[in-house]
Design a protein around this motif. Structure first.
Motif, mmCIF file in Angstrom:
data_model
loop_
_atom_site.group_PDB
_atom_site.id
_atom_site.type_symbol
_atom_site.label_atom_id
_atom_site.label_comp_id
_atom_site.label_asym_id
_atom_site.label_seq_id
_atom_site.Cartn_x
_atom_site.Cartn_y
_atom_site.Cartn_z
ATOM 1 N N ALA A 128 56.574 46.966 33.304
ATOM 2 C CA ALA A 128 55.243 47.209 32.736
ATOM 3 C C ALA A 128 54.468 45.898 32.578
ATOM 4 O O ALA A 128 53.263 45.841 32.858
ATOM 5 N N ASP A 129 55.153 44.829 32.145
ATOM 6 C CA ASP A 129 54.500 43.512 32.051
ATOM 7 C C ASP A 129 54.018 43.060 33.425
ATOM 8 O O ASP A 129 52.900 42.552 33.582
ATOM 9 N N LEU A 130 54.889 43.234 34.399
ATOM 10 C CA LEU A 130 54.564 42.820 35.762
ATOM 11 C C LEU A 130 53.342 43.577 36.278
ATOM 12 O O LEU A 130 52.427 42.997 36.881
ATOM 13 N N GLN A 131 53.295 44.885 36.022
ATOM 14 C CA GLN A 131 52.150 45.680 36.469
ATOM 15 C C GLN A 131 50.860 45.212 35.800
ATOM 16 O O GLN A 131 49.816 45.103 36.456
ATOM 17 N N GLN A 132 50.930 44.902 34.512
ATOM 18 C CA GLN A 132 49.736 44.450 33.810
ATOM 19 C C GLN A 132 49.270 43.097 34.332
ATOM 20 O O GLN A 132 48.066 42.858 34.498
ATOM 21 N N THR A 133 50.217 42.202 34.615
ATOM 22 C CA THR A 133 49.865 40.898 35.182
ATOM 23 C C THR A 133 49.140 41.071 36.509
ATOM 24 O O THR A 133 48.139 40.394 36.783
ATOM 25 N N LEU A 134 49.617 41.980 37.351
ATOM 26 C CA LEU A 134 48.978 42.216 38.643
ATOM 27 C C LEU A 134 47.583 42.804 38.471
ATOM 28 O O LEU A 134 46.643 42.422 39.196
ATOM 29 N N ARG A 135 47.422 43.712 37.533
ATOM 30 C CA ARG A 135 46.095 44.297 37.305
ATOM 31 C C ARG A 135 45.090 43.220 36.882
ATOM 32 O O ARG A 135 43.950 43.187 37.361
ATOM 33 N N GLU A 136 45.513 42.359 35.977
ATOM 34 C CA GLU A 136 44.618 41.291 35.522
ATOM 35 C C GLU A 136 44.314 40.316 36.653
ATOM 36 O O GLU A 136 43.180 39.830 36.785
ATOM 37 N N TYR A 137 45.318 40.038 37.482
ATOM 38 C CA TYR A 137 45.129 39.137 38.617
ATOM 39 C C TYR A 137 44.107 39.713 39.597
ATOM 40 O O TYR A 137 43.237 38.994 40.109
ATOM 41 N N ILE A 138 44.184 41.015 39.861
ATOM 42 C CA ILE A 138 43.239 41.652 40.784
ATOM 43 C C ILE A 138 41.811 41.515 40.273
ATOM 44 O O ILE A 138 40.867 41.289 41.049
ATOM 45 N N GLN A 139 41.646 41.597 38.971
ATOM 46 C CA GLN A 139 40.312 41.523 38.384
ATOM 47 C C GLN A 139 39.737 40.107 38.372
ATOM 48 O O GLN A 139 38.521 39.924 38.396
ATOM 49 N N THR A 140 40.599 39.102 38.342
ATOM 50 C CA THR A 140 40.123 37.729 38.110
ATOM 51 C C THR A 140 40.315 36.770 39.273
ATOM 52 O O THR A 140 39.686 35.715 39.300
ATOM 53 N N SER A 141 41.175 37.098 40.221
ATOM 54 C CA SER A 141 41.529 36.109 41.245
ATOM 55 C C SER A 141 40.581 36.144 42.440
ATOM 56 O O SER A 141 40.395 37.199 43.068
ATOM 57 N N PRO A 142 40.009 35.009 42.812
ATOM 58 C CA PRO A 142 39.177 34.971 44.020
ATOM 59 C C PRO A 142 39.996 35.167 45.294
ATOM 60 O O PRO A 142 39.462 35.597 46.314
ATOM 61 N N GLU A 143 41.300 34.872 45.229
ATOM 62 C CA GLU A 143 42.142 34.988 46.419
ATOM 63 C C GLU A 143 42.271 36.440 46.885
ATOM 64 O O GLU A 143 42.453 36.699 48.081
ATOM 65 N N VAL A 144 42.225 37.388 45.956
ATOM 66 C CA VAL A 144 42.331 38.797 46.349
ATOM 67 C C VAL A 144 41.182 39.170 47.275
ATOM 68 O O VAL A 144 41.372 39.812 48.320
#
Length: 584
Positions: A128-144
């Motif tokens: 669950a932590d890992l999933q939340q980290t990925l969700r936040e990364y998708i929202q904030t990372s220019p690399e995506v």
């Protein structure tokens, strides 16, 4: 106690310095400068890593070289009107760290990926932590947006509450539209969501590749998203978008900065592909490298074609880059239970039966061909061998390559040697195979090795530095970044203390003094790279590659070693990193 241990160790290693293993690692340079120095460091402990003169009061530097060492009074004579006097104010000066094994290209990938590391290096203790980290990364990372793919690095099934890898279903819950690839902390596994599996061309009818496994749903041919070894490596190559040269160099600069924060002045790229070599060469040509980078291309990718003919193998740097030799991988990861053992794993991984021993990557015939090819070409070869069966294969390949003297001349290196047996240590010595070990595992995965991977007594003897020293040999101690952060102080702590996350001491006979552990990260690492004549110790005539530490590793309590901080990193007399707030 630590000081007595240091003095005793220094004396014993001085006695050993006449052996070939320590040739050039304890030189006794007494030459002094006569012209005024550009820089003089003084005012704190200066640890030279030279057994003949372990500590001095002052160091003089000019034109990027160490020109004099000695007492503060002696070096006062080199003080001129333009000399910059650097008062350490009680901090400790040591040689710059020479990285004995890591992957700077992989650290660049890690730098732009979602941080999926567990504590203490990240916050991912559950899926669950890992999933939340990925969700936040998708929202904030220019690399995506730039790459059109979601990348995460550093999850560890042994540290997740569920004690399993994330599956395609777990990742599909984050996104079904964007391809998601998450990389295990070992770098030997990955998990892909359904979109990424489709992009990689993996479906129910896809067979396992040689040296890899596509894990399936129970009782079904449908891939569950988890890929091992070559199955993962090949898939990642298919789903990764092609980077521009400028993007590749930007990643490399981000990685370089991370190494600088931990005091590394020489860094290794321990399994370079053609793209990594091209970006490093371009960065070198454009003067974007501020520390030395030595590359070891994957010998299997090198082949006999244009790439092999194009590369120039050298022991000197051009604009801070050189090709130092080649890399060969013979097995996988012990914490991931893909390392190739002679005795079974304590608890087999999912889908395997009791008696499972992991697996090798190459046949004996092919391993022999590759090792012989390197030795006959005069290329230093680094061989990844975690399991003792893989180490047996490497030893046999060196024996089969021809005269021992020819092998010794290239200083072949065993990388990791996690389950190195006592009988194998003497064979390494006989053949001139240099052991680059991984005591850092005792902290990160020591409990996992003890309770699930190996059990007693094998877990006690992972990376057996005590056995190596007992044979009159030396070793290096590495972090294998991006497997772990390139934390020089975590490496130091683990090599000295061998304490697990739970506080268990794993293999007390393999604990070493801080002096020995520092040598394994400086002068012995320089020796491993054929650079002991110009790096790794504070001696006249060597490069002024230096690091300022917050305290003295020889005098602080051993349990405080991991808390020491790199305050400044100096490459050839020039400050290339200074910690915020460092005011000396």
């Amino acid at each position: 106690m630590q000081k007595r241990q240091f003095l005793a160790t220094a004396a014993s290693l001085t006695a050993l310095s006449s052996t070939p293993w320590l040739a050039g690692c304890a030189s006794r340079r007494t030459k002094t400068a006569v012209k005024p120095a550009e820089l003089i460091y003084y005012g704190g402990p200066i640890l030279t890593m030279n057994d003949a003169q372990p500590q001095v009061e002052a160091v003089a530097v000019s034109a990027g070289m160490i020109t004099a060492i000695g007492s503060a009074q002696e070096l006062e004579a080199l003080r001129g009107a333009a000399t910059r006097m650097v008062d350490l104010q009680g901090r400790t000066l040591i040689p710059g760290f020479v990285d004995p094994h890591s992957h700077i290209g992989g650290v660049g990938l890690q730098a732009i990926s979602a941080n999926l590391l567990p504590p203490p290096d990240g916050g991912n203790a559950s899926i669950a932590d890992l999933q939340q980290t990925l969700r936040e990364y998708i929202q904030t990372s220019p690399e995506v947006k730039q790459l059109g793919i979601v990348l995460g690095f550093g999850y560890d099934d042994s540290q997740l509450q569920e004690r399993r890898h994330p599956t395609r279903d777990d990742l599909d819950a984050v996104s079904r539209d964007l391809p998601i690839a998450v990389i295990h902390q070992s770098g030997h596994f990955g998990a892909l969501n359904s979109a990424a599996l489709a992009r990689a061309g993996i479906g129910p009818g896809t067979p396992n590749p040689e040296g890899g496994v596509i894990r399936r749903r129970a009782g079904s041919p449908v891939p569950n998203g988890v890929l091992e070894e070559n199955a993962f490596f090949h898939s990642l190559g298919r789903i990764m978008p092609k980077l521009t040269l400028e993007q590749s160099m930007d990643w490399l600069e981000k990685a370089q900065q991370l190494y600088l924060e931990f005091g590394y002045t020489t860094v290794q790229d321990g399994r370079s592909d053609a793209g990594a070599i091209a970006s490093a060469m371009a960065a070198a040509e454009s003067r974007r490298l501020v520390i030395d980078v030595v590359s070891y291309p994957d010998i299997l990718q090198l082949g006999d074609g244009a790439l092999a003919n194009k590369l120039k193998f050298s022991r000197s740097y051009t604009n801070r880059f050189r090709i130092g030799g080649v890399k060969l991988t013979l097995d996988g990861s012990p914490q991931g239970k893909t390392a190739w053992l002679t005795e079974p794993y304590l608890v087999p991984p999912d889908g395997q039966q009791p008696g499972y021993r992991g697996y090798g990557v190459l046949s004996d015939v092919r391993a022999n061909e590759q090792v012989a090819k390197a030795i006959h070409n005069g290329w230093q070869i680094l061989v990844h061998g975690n399991g003792d069966a893989a180490i047996d294969q490497f030893i046999a390949a060196v024996r089969a390559s021809g005269p021992v003297e020819q092998a010794r001349a290239v200083r072949p290196v065993l990388i990791h040697g996690q389950t190195l047996r006592r009988d194998q240590v003497s064979q390494l010595k006989e053949l001139g195979i240099f052991p680059s070990l991984f005591p850092m595992h005792t902290f990160y995965w020591g409990d996992w090795h003890h309770d699930s991977v190996l059990g007693d007594p094998r877990a006690q003897n992972i990376s057996p530095t005590g056995w190596v020293l007992g044979e009159g040999m030396v070793f290096t101690s590495h972090h294998d970044a991006p497997v772990a952060l390139p934390s020089s102080m975590r490496v130091l702590d683990a090599t000295v203390n061998r304490t697990t996350r739970s506080g268990r001491v794993l293999g007390p006979e393999h604990r070493v003094s801080p002096w020995v552990a520092l040598k394994a990260q400086t002068i012995w690492s320089a020796y491993q790279h054929f650079e002991e004549d110009r790096k790794g110790s504070i001696e006249v005539g060597k490069l002024a590659d230096l690091v300022v530490l917050s305290d003295n590793p020889l005098t602080v309590e051993s349990h405080q070693l991991a808390n020491l901080q790199v305050l400044e990193t100096i490459k050839e007399g020039r400050t290339v990193y200074k910690r915020d707030g460092a005011n000396f």
